[in-house]
Design a protein around this motif. Structure first.
Motif, PDB file in Angstrom:
ATOM      1  N   LYS A 171      -6.737 118.710  64.477  1.00 58.04           N
ATOM      2  CA  LYS A 171      -6.429 118.622  65.904  1.00 58.04           C
ATOM      3  C   LYS A 171      -7.531 117.955  66.709  1.00 58.04           C
ATOM      4  O   LYS A 171      -7.270 117.393  67.772  1.00 58.04           O
ATOM      5  N   ARG A 172      -8.763 117.981  66.213  1.00 54.71           N
ATOM      6  CA  ARG A 172      -9.862 117.318  66.927  1.00 54.71           C
ATOM      7  C   ARG A 172     -10.123 115.909  66.400  1.00 54.71           C
ATOM      8  O   ARG A 172     -11.093 115.261  66.792  1.00 54.71           O
ATOM      9  N   GLU A 173      -9.248 115.453  65.507  1.00 55.25           N
ATOM     10  CA  GLU A 173      -9.384 114.105  64.937  1.00 55.25           C
ATOM     11  C   GLU A 173      -8.297 113.164  65.459  1.00 55.25           C
ATOM     12  O   GLU A 173      -8.123 112.059  64.938  1.00 55.25           O
ATOM     13  N   GLY A 174      -7.557 113.617  66.477  1.00 59.11           N
ATOM     14  CA  GLY A 174      -6.537 112.761  67.075  1.00 59.11           C
ATOM     15  C   GLY A 174      -5.162 112.873  66.458  1.00 59.11           C
ATOM     16  O   GLY A 174      -4.274 112.077  66.780  1.00 59.11           O
ATOM     17  N   LEU A 175      -4.959 113.855  65.578  1.00 55.40           N
ATOM     18  CA  LEU A 175      -3.665 114.002  64.909  1.00 55.40           C
ATOM     19  C   LEU A 175      -2.844 115.116  65.542  1.00 55.40           C
ATOM     20  O   LEU A 175      -3.392 116.161  65.928  1.00 55.40           O
ATOM     21  N   ASN A 176      -1.544 114.884  65.644  1.00 51.43           N
ATOM     22  CA  ASN A 176      -0.593 115.920  66.036  1.00 51.43           C
ATOM     23  C   ASN A 176       0.321 116.202  64.847  1.00 51.43           C
ATOM     24  O   ASN A 176       0.939 115.276  64.318  1.00 51.43           O
ATOM     25  N   VAL A 177       0.393 117.460  64.442  1.00 50.75           N
ATOM     26  CA  VAL A 177       1.204 117.847  63.289  1.00 50.75           C
ATOM     27  C   VAL A 177       2.127 118.978  63.709  1.00 50.75           C
ATOM     28  O   VAL A 177       1.658 120.042  64.146  1.00 50.75           O
ATOM     29  N   ASN A 178       3.426 118.754  63.612  1.00 47.92           N
ATOM     30  CA  ASN A 178       4.415 119.752  63.979  1.00 47.92           C
ATOM     31  C   ASN A 178       5.569 119.716  62.986  1.00 47.92           C
ATOM     32  O   ASN A 178       5.654 118.828  62.144  1.00 47.92           O
ATOM     33  N   CYS A 179       6.455 120.695  63.079  1.00 44.73           N
ATOM     34  CA  CYS A 179       7.650 120.656  62.241  1.00 44.73           C
ATOM     35  C   CYS A 179       8.861 121.106  63.033  1.00 44.73           C
ATOM     36  O   CYS A 179       8.744 121.754  64.081  1.00 44.73           O
ATOM     37  N   VAL A 180      10.018 120.712  62.542  1.00 51.88           N
ATOM     38  CA  VAL A 180      11.280 121.105  63.164  1.00 51.88           C
ATOM     39  C   VAL A 180      11.973 122.119  62.268  1.00 51.88           C
ATOM     40  O   VAL A 180      11.848 122.089  61.043  1.00 51.88           O
ATOM     41  N   LEU A 181      12.709 123.011  62.913  1.00 56.44           N
ATOM     42  CA  LEU A 181      13.459 124.055  62.212  1.00 56.44           C
ATOM     43  C   LEU A 181      14.937 123.899  62.546  1.00 56.44           C
ATOM     44  O   LEU A 181      15.469 124.588  63.412  1.00 56.44           O
ATOM     45  N   PRO A 182      15.623 122.993  61.891  1.00 50.90           N
ATOM     46  CA  PRO A 182      17.045 122.819  62.212  1.00 50.90           C
ATOM     47  C   PRO A 182      17.890 123.976  61.706  1.00 50.90           C
ATOM     48  O   PRO A 182      17.585 124.597  60.684  1.00 50.90           O
ATOM     49  N   GLY A 183      18.947 124.262  62.456  1.00 51.61           N
ATOM     50  CA  GLY A 183      19.987 125.152  61.960  1.00 51.61           C
ATOM     51  C   GLY A 183      20.884 124.352  61.026  1.00 51.61           C
ATOM     52  O   GLY A 183      20.429 123.437  60.342  1.00 51.61           O
ATOM     53  N   ILE A 184      22.169 124.647  61.010  1.00 53.27           N
ATOM     54  CA  ILE A 184      23.086 123.916  60.133  1.00 53.27           C
ATOM     55  C   ILE A 184      23.325 122.523  60.705  1.00 53.27           C
ATOM     56  O   ILE A 184      23.742 122.372  61.852  1.00 53.27           O
ATOM     57  N   LEU A 185      23.036 121.505  59.903  1.00 52.55           N
ATOM     58  CA  LEU A 185      23.275 120.129  60.327  1.00 52.55           C
ATOM     59  C   LEU A 185      24.743 119.756  60.139  1.00 52.55           C
ATOM     60  O   LEU A 185      25.369 120.126  59.144  1.00 52.55           O
ATOM     61  N   ASP A 186      25.258 119.009  61.084  1.00 54.10           N
ATOM     62  CA  ASP A 186      26.648 118.552  61.004  1.00 54.10           C
ATOM     63  C   ASP A 186      26.705 117.306  60.124  1.00 54.10           C
ATOM     64  O   ASP A 186      26.616 116.173  60.597  1.00 54.10           O
ATOM     65  N   THR A 187      26.842 117.541  58.831  1.00 55.80           N
ATOM     66  CA  THR A 187      26.934 116.461  57.853  1.00 55.80           C
ATOM     67  C   THR A 187      28.249 116.578  57.092  1.00 55.80           C
ATOM     68  O   THR A 187      28.862 117.660  57.043  1.00 55.80           O
ATOM     69  N   PRO A 188      28.715 115.492  56.476  1.00 54.34           N
ATOM     70  CA  PRO A 188      29.967 115.560  55.699  1.00 54.34           C
ATOM     71  C   PRO A 188      29.928 116.633  54.608  1.00 54.34           C
ATOM     72  O   PRO A 188      30.917 117.338  54.384  1.00 54.34           O
ATOM     73  N   LEU A 189      28.784 116.776  53.928  1.00 56.44           N
ATOM     74  CA  LEU A 189      28.691 117.761  52.859  1.00 56.44           C
ATOM     75  C   LEU A 189      28.795 119.176  53.395  1.00 56.44           C
ATOM     76  O   LEU A 189      29.489 120.031  52.812  1.00 56.44           O
ATOM     77  N   ASN A 190      28.142 119.458  54.527  1.00 54.92           N
ATOM     78  CA  ASN A 190      28.224 120.793  55.106  1.00 54.92           C
ATOM     79  C   ASN A 190      29.633 121.097  55.604  1.00 54.92           C
ATOM     80  O   ASN A 190      30.119 122.222  55.478  1.00 54.92           O
ATOM     81  N   ARG A 191      30.298 120.096  56.154  1.00 56.68           N
ATOM     82  CA  ARG A 191      31.687 120.306  56.587  1.00 56.68           C
ATOM     83  C   ARG A 191      32.590 120.609  55.394  1.00 56.68           C
ATOM     84  O   ARG A 191      33.479 121.460  55.477  1.00 56.68           O
ATOM     85  N   LEU A 192      32.337 119.915  54.293  1.00 54.88           N
ATOM     86  CA  LEU A 192      33.146 120.122  53.099  1.00 54.88           C
ATOM     87  C   LEU A 192      32.927 121.512  52.516  1.00 54.88           C
ATOM     88  O   LEU A 192      33.879 122.160  52.056  1.00 54.88           O
TER      89      LEU A 192
END
Length: 234
Positions: A171-192
């Protein structure tokens, strides 16, 4: 819009449903893209602009191959500004006492190992240039244990801890590191696989891409080490 015209963006898992959408969003925002996937044949070849799209094949389960992939990208563009780790996957599991060691290790390597390998390969260069953004992909499921999903939950939980550790270290070297926590993605495979579900409550890949682009922008400069919930309305 040229919000990212000064940035080289690496996207792993670039041929998947989410990877393609995220790549398209960054492309239309002006970024130069390095699209990483297991092999070139799986990559979407539409709208290829050799000036701003560079495709690289590599097995990110291997630290040696991950290093080679990053080296190729730096040789091509001269630097890396943003790393978006989307490579990973889900395999339905069994109760812990019926889970093989091979299944356990595969899921950990696929989700946490690939993120570790690529982050490890880019951090030194980002530190040297004094700026960089890393966005990892975890999952809502990582926040609590779930029956029959031990390996998946543990692997995505490890992504959260990896994100926090990278953020603290850099964080003191100029980098930002984060992550996302998606729920269920609306994809063809998930719909199937869940045909009776309410698809309207799921997260569209485009909506998740918006969050990823925000985290890679200057507007997120005060956010570091965060796990951002992206649950839709479900």
């Amino acid at each position: 819009m040229d919000l990212f015209s000064d940035r080289v963006v690496v996207i792993t898992g670039s041929s998947g449903n989410l990877g393609r959408v995220v790549a398209d969003a960054f492309y239309h925002a002006g970024a130069a893209l390095a699209l990483v996937d297991l092999n070139h044949n799986s990559c979407d070849e539409e709208s290829v602009d050799s000036g701003r799209k560079f495709r690289v094949a590599g097995d990110l389960l291997s630290s040696v191959e991950a290093d080679a992939v990053i080296e190729k990208i730096i040789k091509h563009y001269g630097r890396i500004d943003v790393l978006v780790n989307i490579a990973g996957g889900f395999v339905a599991g069994a109760p812990v006492h019926e889970t093989s060691r091979e299944s356990w290790e595969y899921m950990l390597n696929l989700n946490a190992g690939t993120a570790f390998n690529t982050a490890r390969a880019v951090v030194s260069g980002m530190r040297a240039q004094g700026r960089g953004w890393i966005i990892n992909t975890s999952a809502r499921a990582a926040l609590a244990g779930k029956a029959g999903m031990a390996a998946y939950v543990a692997s995505k939980s490890a992504v959260i801890r990896l994100t926090e550790t990278l953020a603290e270290e850099n964080k003191r070297e100029g980098l930002n590191v984060n992550c996302v926590l998606p729920g269920i993605l609306d994809t063809p495979l998930n719909r199937l696989s869940m045909p009776q579900a309410d698809f309207s409550s799921w997260v569209s890949p485009e909506a998740l891409a918006d969050v990823v682009l925000f985290l890679a922008s200057d507007a997120s400069r005060a956010i570091n080490g965060a796990s951002i919930p992206v649950y839709g309305t479900g």
